[in-house]
Design a protein around this motif. Structure first.
Motif, mmCIF file in Angstrom:
data_model
loop_
_atom_site.group_PDB
_atom_site.id
_atom_site.type_symbol
_atom_site.label_atom_id
_atom_site.label_comp_id
_atom_site.label_asym_id
_atom_site.label_seq_id
_atom_site.Cartn_x
_atom_site.Cartn_y
_atom_site.Cartn_z
ATOM 1 N N GLY A 38 -0.126 26.841 15.589
ATOM 2 C CA GLY A 38 -1.181 27.141 14.770
ATOM 3 C C GLY A 38 -1.095 26.481 13.475
ATOM 4 O O GLY A 38 -2.277 26.199 12.850
ATOM 5 N N GLY A 39 -0.318 26.084 13.088
ATOM 6 C CA GLY A 39 0.138 25.551 11.776
ATOM 7 C C GLY A 39 1.529 25.670 11.126
ATOM 8 O O GLY A 39 2.260 26.572 11.847
ATOM 9 N N PRO A 40 1.954 25.171 10.091
ATOM 10 C CA PRO A 40 3.062 25.503 9.278
ATOM 11 C C PRO A 40 3.398 26.949 9.004
ATOM 12 O O PRO A 40 2.145 27.761 8.627
ATOM 13 N N PHE A 41 4.532 27.464 8.989
ATOM 14 C CA PHE A 41 5.072 28.865 8.539
ATOM 15 C C PHE A 41 6.067 28.442 7.744
ATOM 16 O O PHE A 41 7.360 28.200 8.079
ATOM 17 N N ALA A 42 5.974 28.792 6.326
ATOM 18 C CA ALA A 42 6.581 28.590 5.488
ATOM 19 C C ALA A 42 7.450 29.875 4.956
ATOM 20 O O ALA A 42 6.697 30.692 4.545
ATOM 21 N N ILE A 43 8.475 29.922 4.798
ATOM 22 C CA ILE A 43 9.356 31.008 4.020
ATOM 23 C C ILE A 43 10.086 30.684 2.939
ATOM 24 O O ILE A 43 11.017 29.758 2.917
ATOM 25 N N LEU A 44 9.562 30.997 1.670
ATOM 26 C CA LEU A 44 9.808 30.582 0.533
ATOM 27 C C LEU A 44 10.709 31.789 -0.146
ATOM 28 O O LEU A 44 10.274 32.522 -0.523
ATOM 29 N N PRO A 45 11.808 31.251 -0.687
ATOM 30 C CA PRO A 45 12.874 32.203 -1.464
ATOM 31 C C PRO A 45 12.160 32.842 -2.656
ATOM 32 O O PRO A 45 12.104 31.744 -3.502
ATOM 33 N N MET A 46 12.268 34.010 -2.847
ATOM 34 C CA MET A 46 11.925 34.520 -4.127
ATOM 35 C C MET A 46 13.073 35.391 -4.755
ATOM 36 O O MET A 46 14.051 35.591 -4.017
ATOM 37 N N THR A 47 12.728 35.674 -5.971
ATOM 38 C CA THR A 47 13.924 36.953 -6.739
ATOM 39 C C THR A 47 13.757 38.250 -5.664
ATOM 40 O O THR A 47 12.936 38.397 -5.311
ATOM 41 N N ASN A 48 14.929 38.775 -6.237
ATOM 42 C CA ASN A 48 14.980 40.240 -5.722
ATOM 43 C C ASN A 48 15.145 40.339 -4.271
ATOM 44 O O ASN A 48 14.363 41.252 -3.436
ATOM 45 N N SER A 49 15.841 39.417 -3.444
ATOM 46 C CA SER A 49 15.555 39.597 -2.005
ATOM 47 C C SER A 49 14.381 39.607 -1.364
ATOM 48 O O SER A 49 14.175 40.364 -0.393
ATOM 49 N N ARG A 50 13.713 38.922 -1.805
ATOM 50 C CA ARG A 50 12.331 38.609 -1.358
ATOM 51 C C ARG A 50 11.849 37.151 -0.663
ATOM 52 O O ARG A 50 12.362 36.161 -1.545
ATOM 53 N N CYS A 51 11.244 36.995 -0.072
ATOM 54 C CA CYS A 51 10.408 35.745 0.602
ATOM 55 C C CYS A 51 8.989 35.877 0.464
ATOM 56 O O CYS A 51 8.302 36.802 0.831
ATOM 57 N N SER A 52 8.402 34.559 -0.112
ATOM 58 C CA SER A 52 6.778 34.488 0.186
ATOM 59 C C SER A 52 6.547 33.733 1.436
ATOM 60 O O SER A 52 7.373 32.661 1.784
ATOM 61 N N LEU A 53 5.428 34.164 2.200
ATOM 62 C CA LEU A 53 5.304 33.455 3.325
ATOM 63 C C LEU A 53 3.903 32.949 3.270
ATOM 64 O O LEU A 53 2.920 33.384 2.571
ATOM 65 N N VAL A 54 3.749 31.471 3.539
ATOM 66 C CA VAL A 54 2.429 30.672 3.526
ATOM 67 C C VAL A 54 2.401 30.199 5.053
ATOM 68 O O VAL A 54 3.129 29.682 5.615
ATOM 69 N N TRP A 55 1.733 31.169 5.700
ATOM 70 C CA TRP A 55 1.548 31.192 7.265
ATOM 71 C C TRP A 55 0.200 30.540 7.668
ATOM 72 O O TRP A 55 -0.959 31.417 7.364
#
Ligand SMILES: Cc1cc2nc3c(=O)[nH]c(=O)nc-3n(C[C@H](O)[C@H](O)[C@H](O)COP(=O)(O)OP(=O)(O)OC[C@H]3O[C@@H](n4cnc5c(N)ncnc54)[C@H](O)[C@@H]3O)c2cc1C
Length: 468
Positions: free
Chosen positions: A269-286
């Motif tokens: 369907g398209g790229p699925f990005a997992i981007l590292p954030m502070t405090n053990s979080r990730c931002s998703l761009v799906w």
């Protein structure tokens, strides 16, 4: 910041109305009509109405690009008006924009020079490495296994830079920008205020606001985002198309450390990005086809999290939702010119690209830095900063510099957002081949670090002092 307390102008404002025009219509009627006004007439109008504002540069659009430009220009000694239709208190709120930005390492240099980095750094997660894979949902990389067709960018291979970049929440950048803008006397912030008309003549650019106020400037800058009404009013056309895709954006908390690794899986369907954030979080761009994205957005939390988990894999342990969800329709546009008489385009107003490579704002910041260099040098030579011969240098610099990356991201999205067998086989081969070529990988890393080509002063590497 200068507080703008002017009364609305009472006289008729004979400017060209903004808005409502399609971006890419080749048959768009010519819209620019000059309203001839000499400097004397303008000064007289100003003093009669006592409500008009005269500055060196009037920026329409106080988003990330326009706000950065206002600060950079003020730092270079220009008087600036910054206009935005949205109240800054709304833009500062976390609910306004759930995205993160992958800040290239060179653009982070610019934030340091603008004095913003101290406010941003505590919330910025370094990108240490990047893993790119071409995937199906059952790809072993998402289970922590080894995949043969992947591309691994090792941050340690970069000379002179500790990290490939940083992931920062847009809200953090916006707040740092507005704090700095509000503390800068040379910037007059007019927000909420909508630009409703403009004219560009030999003496000045004139911006009319919906509430009747007017701004006269040597140069107007369109930082008003995609479908820029200022660009349309100057009759600047744009090559534009939609992708029929939307990006779903949210953040998730996870059990295990992400170790600063950004991941991008190319799914059908398209790229699925997992981007590292502070405090053990990730931002998703799906990225998904628009109809599928709408369906995912409408799911209840547990089903939405399950759909994320199926793509995300288990390598970070248990996941939980850490933010609301947003979706953004995706499209492309590239302006045929980045300038017109007394007008320059920056940021998404100049071109907007697919987020597949996380480069849209980085390109916008390079516009900002290049424009500051061009205007500073023109002023030093006593030249009119709104003159086309000055602005042409900016156009040549930024339009040509950004075309390859903009059209390259378009091609990348088309190549990777499909599930056609032979194309998939070829791109997997391509990933593995590039992965084996160290020098080419280093070039890619410098490109994604916004560190290639002619660098404006604000983006150049900081010199380490050799003084004892
Ligand atoms: C899902 C997604 C993820 C992304 N991730 C990344 C990333 O990781 N890295 C990266 O570099 N880029 C990324 N981008 C791109 C980046 O977000 C944009 O390039 C950037 O936000 C554009 O900023 P801008 O200031 O040019 O435009 P905008 O943010 O669109 O701002 C335009 C402003 O102009 C104002 N305005 C418009 N018309 C008027 C008017 N008539 N009068 C007054 N004000 C007006 C609006 O209110 C608005 O505030 C991403 C984009 C998307 C969609």
């Amino acid at each position: 910041m200068t507080l703008q307390t002017v009364a609305p102008a009472m006289g008729a404002v004979a400017a060209i109305p903004l808005g409502g025009r399609p971006v890419a219509s080749p048959d768009r009627p010519a819209a620019t009509k000059d309203i001839a006004m000499t400097n004397d007439e303008r000064d007289q109008a100003n003093s009669e109405q006592g409500g008009d504002l005269r500055v060196d540069v009037a920026i329409v659009g106080g988003g990330l690009a326009g706000g950065s430009l206002a600060l950079a220009l003020a730092g270079a000694g220009f008087r600036v008006a910054l206009v935005d239709a949205t109240d800054p208190s709304v833009m500062r709120d976390a609910a306004f924009d759930g995205r993160t930005t992958a800040l290239a390492y060179a653009t982070a240099r610019m934030f340091r020079r603008l004095g913003l980095w101290d406010a941003i750094a505590p919330s910025a997660e370094p990108i240490r490495d990047i893993l790119v894979t071409d995937g199906a949902l059952e790809s072993p990389s998402r289970r922590g296994g080894v995949v043969d067709s992947h591309l691994w960018f090792d941050g340690a291979a970069l000379d002179g830079e500790p990290y490939l970049g940083w992931i920062v929440e847009n809200q953090i950048i916006r707040n740092a920008l507005f704090d700095a803008i509000e503390a800068t006397d040379a910037i007059t912030l007019l927000a909420p205020a909508s630009a409703s008309g403009t004219s560009f003549d030999a003496g000045a650019a004139r911006i009319s606001l919906k509430d009747g106020r007017r701004i006269f400037a040597d140069l107007a800058v369109a930082a008003d985002g995609k479908r820029s009404a200022l660009a349309a009013a100057a009759d600047i056309r744009s090559h534009a198309w939609g992708y029929g895709q939307k990006a779903i954006v949210c953040s998730v908390a996870h059990e295990r450390s992400h170790d600063g690794v950004a991941q991008e899986y190319f799914l059908p369907g398209g790229p699925f990005a997992i981007l590292p954030m502070t405090n053990s979080r990730c931002s998703l761009v799906w990225t998904e086809r628009a109809d599928a994205a709408d369906a995912y957005i409408a799911l209840p939390d547990d089903a939405f999290l399950e759909a994320i988990g199926a793509r995300f894999g288990v390598y970070l342990g248990a996941l939980s939702l850490a933010s609301p969800r947003w979706s953004f329709p995706l499209g492309f546009h590239f302006s045929e010119s980045f300038v017109a008489r007394r007008l320059a385009l920056v940021g998404d107003a100049a071109r907007a690209i697919h987020p597949i490579a996380g480069q849209g704002f980085n390109l916008g910041l390079k516009d900002v830095a290049a424009l500051v260099d061009v205007l500073t040098s023109a002023r030093g030579l006593g030249r009119d900063i709104g003159d086309l011969s000055v602005l042409d240098e900016y156009d040549r610099w930024r339009r040509f510099d950004s075309a390859a990356l903009a059209f390259g991201t378009d091609m990348l999205n088309r190549l990777f957002s499909n599930d056609v067998g032979p194309i998939r086989a070829a791109r997997r081969l391509g990933l593995s081949a590039v992965n084996a070529l160290g020098p080419l990988k280093r070039t890619f890393m410098r490109e994604s670090g916004a560190d290639l080509g002619r660098l404006p002063s604000l983006l150049q590497p900081e010199r380490v002092s050799s003084a004892p």
